[in-house]
Design a protein around this motif. Structure first.
Motif, PDB file in Angstrom:
ATOM      1  N   ILE A  46      42.792  51.350  35.414  1.00 22.82           N
ATOM      2  CA  ILE A  46      41.580  51.345  34.619  1.00 22.82           C
ATOM      3  C   ILE A  46      41.179  52.792  34.415  1.00 22.82           C
ATOM      4  N   ILE A  47      41.147  53.229  33.147  1.00 20.92           N
ATOM      5  CA  ILE A  47      40.876  54.640  32.860  1.00 20.92           C
ATOM      6  C   ILE A  47      39.384  54.871  32.658  1.00 20.92           C
ATOM      7  N   ASP A  48      38.719  53.984  31.929  1.00 18.77           N
ATOM      8  CA  ASP A  48      37.292  54.137  31.663  1.00 18.77           C
ATOM      9  C   ASP A  48      36.678  52.754  31.539  1.00 18.77           C
ATOM     10  N   GLU A  49      35.741  52.440  32.393  1.00 17.62           N
ATOM     11  CA  GLU A  49      35.070  51.133  32.335  1.00 17.62           C
ATOM     12  C   GLU A  49      33.569  51.329  32.162  1.00 17.62           C
ATOM     13  N   SER A  50      33.187  52.401  31.502  1.00 14.66           N
ATOM     14  CA  SER A  50      31.780  52.748  31.374  1.00 14.66           C
ATOM     15  C   SER A  50      30.991  51.740  30.546  1.00 14.66           C
ATOM     16  N   GLY A  51      31.661  50.926  29.741  1.00 16.98           N
ATOM     17  CA  GLY A  51      30.967  49.935  28.925  1.00 16.98           C
ATOM     18  C   GLY A  51      30.914  48.549  29.543  1.00 16.98           C
ATOM     19  N   MET A  52      31.457  48.414  30.705  1.00 22.13           N
ATOM     20  CA  MET A  52      31.493  47.090  31.359  1.00 22.13           C
ATOM     21  C   MET A  52      30.186  46.851  32.106  1.00 22.13           C
ATOM     22  N   PRO A  53      29.615  45.667  31.981  1.00 19.54           N
ATOM     23  CA  PRO A  53      28.469  45.320  32.841  1.00 19.54           C
ATOM     24  C   PRO A  53      28.882  45.474  34.305  1.00 19.54           C
ATOM     25  N   LYS A  54      27.937  45.879  35.119  1.00 23.47           N
ATOM     26  CA  LYS A  54      28.249  46.225  36.514  1.00 23.47           C
ATOM     27  C   LYS A  54      28.663  45.017  37.333  1.00 23.47           C
ATOM     28  N   GLU A  55      28.182  43.856  36.968  1.00 25.10           N
ATOM     29  CA  GLU A  55      28.481  42.648  37.745  1.00 25.10           C
ATOM     30  C   GLU A  55      29.179  41.622  36.874  1.00 25.10           C
ATOM     31  N   ARG A  56      29.969  40.815  37.482  1.00 26.66           N
ATOM     32  CA  ARG A  56      30.606  39.621  36.926  1.00 26.66           C
ATOM     33  C   ARG A  56      31.784  39.914  36.006  1.00 26.66           C
ATOM     34  N   PHE A  57      31.905  41.113  35.497  1.00 25.37           N
ATOM     35  CA  PHE A  57      32.981  41.445  34.547  1.00 25.37           C
ATOM     36  C   PHE A  57      34.044  42.290  35.245  1.00 25.37           C
ATOM     37  N   SER A  58      35.305  41.966  34.977  1.00 22.71           N
ATOM     38  CA  SER A  58      36.396  42.783  35.480  1.00 22.71           C
ATOM     39  C   SER A  58      37.549  42.725  34.491  1.00 22.71           C
ATOM     40  N   ALA A  59      38.405  43.715  34.546  1.00 25.16           N
ATOM     41  CA  ALA A  59      39.554  43.762  33.645  1.00 25.16           C
ATOM     42  C   ALA A  59      40.752  44.298  34.400  1.00 25.16           C
ATOM     43  N   GLU A  60      41.925  43.845  33.966  1.00 26.88           N
ATOM     44  CA  GLU A  60      43.156  44.347  34.545  1.00 26.88           C
ATOM     45  C   GLU A  60      44.237  44.369  33.481  1.00 26.88           C
ATOM     46  N   PHE A  61      45.242  45.192  33.730  1.00 26.14           N
ATOM     47  CA  PHE A  61      46.408  45.277  32.846  1.00 26.14           C
ATOM     48  C   PHE A  61      47.599  45.488  33.772  1.00 26.14           C
ATOM     49  N   PRO A  62      48.189  44.402  34.233  1.00 22.42           N
ATOM     50  CA  PRO A  62      49.261  44.516  35.229  1.00 22.42           C
ATOM     51  C   PRO A  62      50.532  45.081  34.621  1.00 22.42           C
ATOM     52  N   LYS A  63      51.449  45.429  35.503  1.00 19.77           N
ATOM     53  CA  LYS A  63      52.720  45.992  35.067  1.00 19.77           C
ATOM     54  C   LYS A  63      53.454  45.010  34.152  1.00 19.77           C
ATOM     55  N   GLU A  64      53.394  43.740  34.480  1.00 17.84           N
ATOM     56  CA  GLU A  64      54.002  42.712  33.649  1.00 17.84           C
ATOM     57  C   GLU A  64      52.912  41.756  33.179  1.00 17.84           C
ATOM     58  N   GLY A  65      52.997  41.326  31.947  1.00 16.20           N
ATOM     59  CA  GLY A  65      52.050  40.336  31.461  1.00 16.20           C
ATOM     60  C   GLY A  65      50.900  40.937  30.688  1.00 16.20           C
ATOM     61  N   PRO A  66      50.032  40.050  30.195  1.00 17.19           N
ATOM     62  CA  PRO A  66      48.949  40.520  29.333  1.00 17.19           C
ATOM     63  C   PRO A  66      47.814  41.182  30.108  1.00 17.19           C
ATOM     64  N   SER A  67      46.942  41.840  29.360  1.00 17.72           N
ATOM     65  CA  SER A  67      45.692  42.325  29.949  1.00 17.72           C
ATOM     66  C   SER A  67      44.728  41.133  30.041  1.00 17.72           C
ATOM     67  N   ILE A  68      43.940  41.110  31.093  1.00 17.68           N
ATOM     68  CA  ILE A  68      42.998  40.023  31.322  1.00 17.68           C
ATOM     69  C   ILE A  68      41.583  40.591  31.426  1.00 17.68           C
ATOM     70  N   LEU A  69      40.665  39.996  30.670  1.00 16.13           N
ATOM     71  CA  LEU A  69      39.233  40.266  30.855  1.00 16.13           C
ATOM     72  C   LEU A  69      38.641  39.027  31.511  1.00 16.13           C
ATOM     73  N   ARG A  70      38.038  39.221  32.646  1.00 15.22           N
ATOM     74  CA  ARG A  70      37.540  38.090  33.429  1.00 15.22           C
ATOM     75  C   ARG A  70      36.031  38.180  33.535  1.00 15.22           C
ATOM     76  N   ILE A  71      35.369  37.072  33.243  1.00  9.19           N
ATOM     77  CA  ILE A  71      33.915  37.009  33.365  1.00  9.19           C
ATOM     78  C   ILE A  71      33.592  35.885  34.339  1.00  9.19           C
ATOM     79  N   GLN A  72      33.009  36.255  35.448  1.00  3.02           N
ATOM     80  CA  GLN A  72      32.646  35.248  36.446  1.00  3.02           C
ATOM     81  C   GLN A  72      31.224  34.762  36.211  1.00  3.02           C
ATOM     82  N   GLN A  73      30.965  33.522  36.586  1.00  2.00           N
ATOM     83  CA  GLN A  73      29.608  32.935  36.528  1.00  2.00           C
ATOM     84  C   GLN A  73      28.954  33.242  35.186  1.00  2.00           C
ATOM     85  N   VAL A  74      29.570  32.780  34.126  1.00  6.62           N
ATOM     86  CA  VAL A  74      29.095  33.115  32.777  1.00  6.62           C
ATOM     87  C   VAL A  74      27.665  32.629  32.564  1.00  6.62           C
ATOM     88  N   VAL A  75      26.958  33.398  31.734  1.00  2.70           N
ATOM     89  CA  VAL A  75      25.590  33.049  31.318  1.00  2.70           C
ATOM     90  C   VAL A  75      25.585  32.986  29.798  1.00  2.70           C
TER      91      VAL A  75
END
Lengths: 113, 114
Positions: free
Chosen positions: B54-83
């Motif tokens: 993760i190079i820059d996550e300055s635009g991500m909400p501090k809670e519930r949001f996460s992102a990853e881009f693994p060596k293999e496979g797609p990038s994933i944006l994950r939102i927990q406990q959606v509102v």
């Protein structure tokens, strides 16, 4: 105050008209200026890319940047119904190491036959 | 030459559930950006990733949001406990490299939280 201001429209013109789309910005650190076109329910696609002040032409499209006024424009000549879309300006600062775009809200353009 | 692919295109979740959005970059691209587009607002930068970093996550909400881009496979944006306020269109874009390389956008995932 938003970093980038853009009139949301809609802007309605007849086919063949010259269209002028504009954005203003407040931060003089912006050095790269882009225009994206976004059709309904689609992702944005890059139309024009300019660096610093001046004009750039590509077919029916002309992008104009006036850094002294912090004002950028996109002109579309001989507009076509297929140009109906939302046009987004996007700006980037220099020396960030990557393209961290700041978008305007977009102007919806409707070209009627 | 396939462009940027995102799935699902539409996602409906109830409040409190998790949302997982996937982005497969264009062939040869190793840089991924995520943006969020709220109704009547422009696209807002969320996060910039390279493979496994993760190079820059300055635009991500501090809670519930996460992102990853693994060596293999797609990038994933994950939102927990959606509102309900998470309802938006989420776009990813990919680029060949960093600096001023052009970003190519996917068609977006439209998330609706009931």
């Amino acid at each position: 105050q938003k970093e980038v201001e853009q009139d949301p429209g809609p802007l309605s013109v007849p086919e063949g008209a010259i269209v002028s789309l504009n954005c203003t910005y407040s931060n003089s650190a912006f050095q790269y200026f882009m225009w994206y076109r976004q059709y309904s329910r689609k992702g944005p696609e890059l139309l024009m890319y300019t660096y610093s002040s001046g004009n750039k032409e590509d077919g029916r499209f002309t992008a104009q940047v006036d850094k002294s006024s912090k004002y950028i424009s996109l002109f579309i000549r001989d507009s076509q119904p297929s140009d109906s879309a939302t046009y987004l300006c996007a700006l980037d600062r220099e020396n960030t190491g990557f393209q961290k775009l700041v978008f305007g809200t977009g102007t919806r353009l409707l070209v009627s036959p | 030459n396939a462009g940027v692919m995102q799935n699902p295109r539409h996602l409906v979740r109830r409040r409190g559930q998790e949302a997982r959005l996937r982005c497969s970059p264009m062939k040869g691209h190793s840089h991924v950006y995520w943006y969020r587009q709220l109704p009547e607002e422009g696209l807002k930068f969320m996060v910039y990733l390279q493979k496994e970093n993760i190079i820059d996550e300055s635009g991500m909400p501090k809670e519930r949001f996460s992102a990853e881009f693994p060596k293999e496979g797609p990038s994933i944006l994950r939102i927990q406990q959606v509102v309900r306020g998470d309802s938006a269109a989420y776009f990813c874009a990919s680029a060949r490299g960093h600096s001023q390389e052009t970003q190519y956008f996917g068609p977006g995932t439209r998330l609706l939280v009931l």
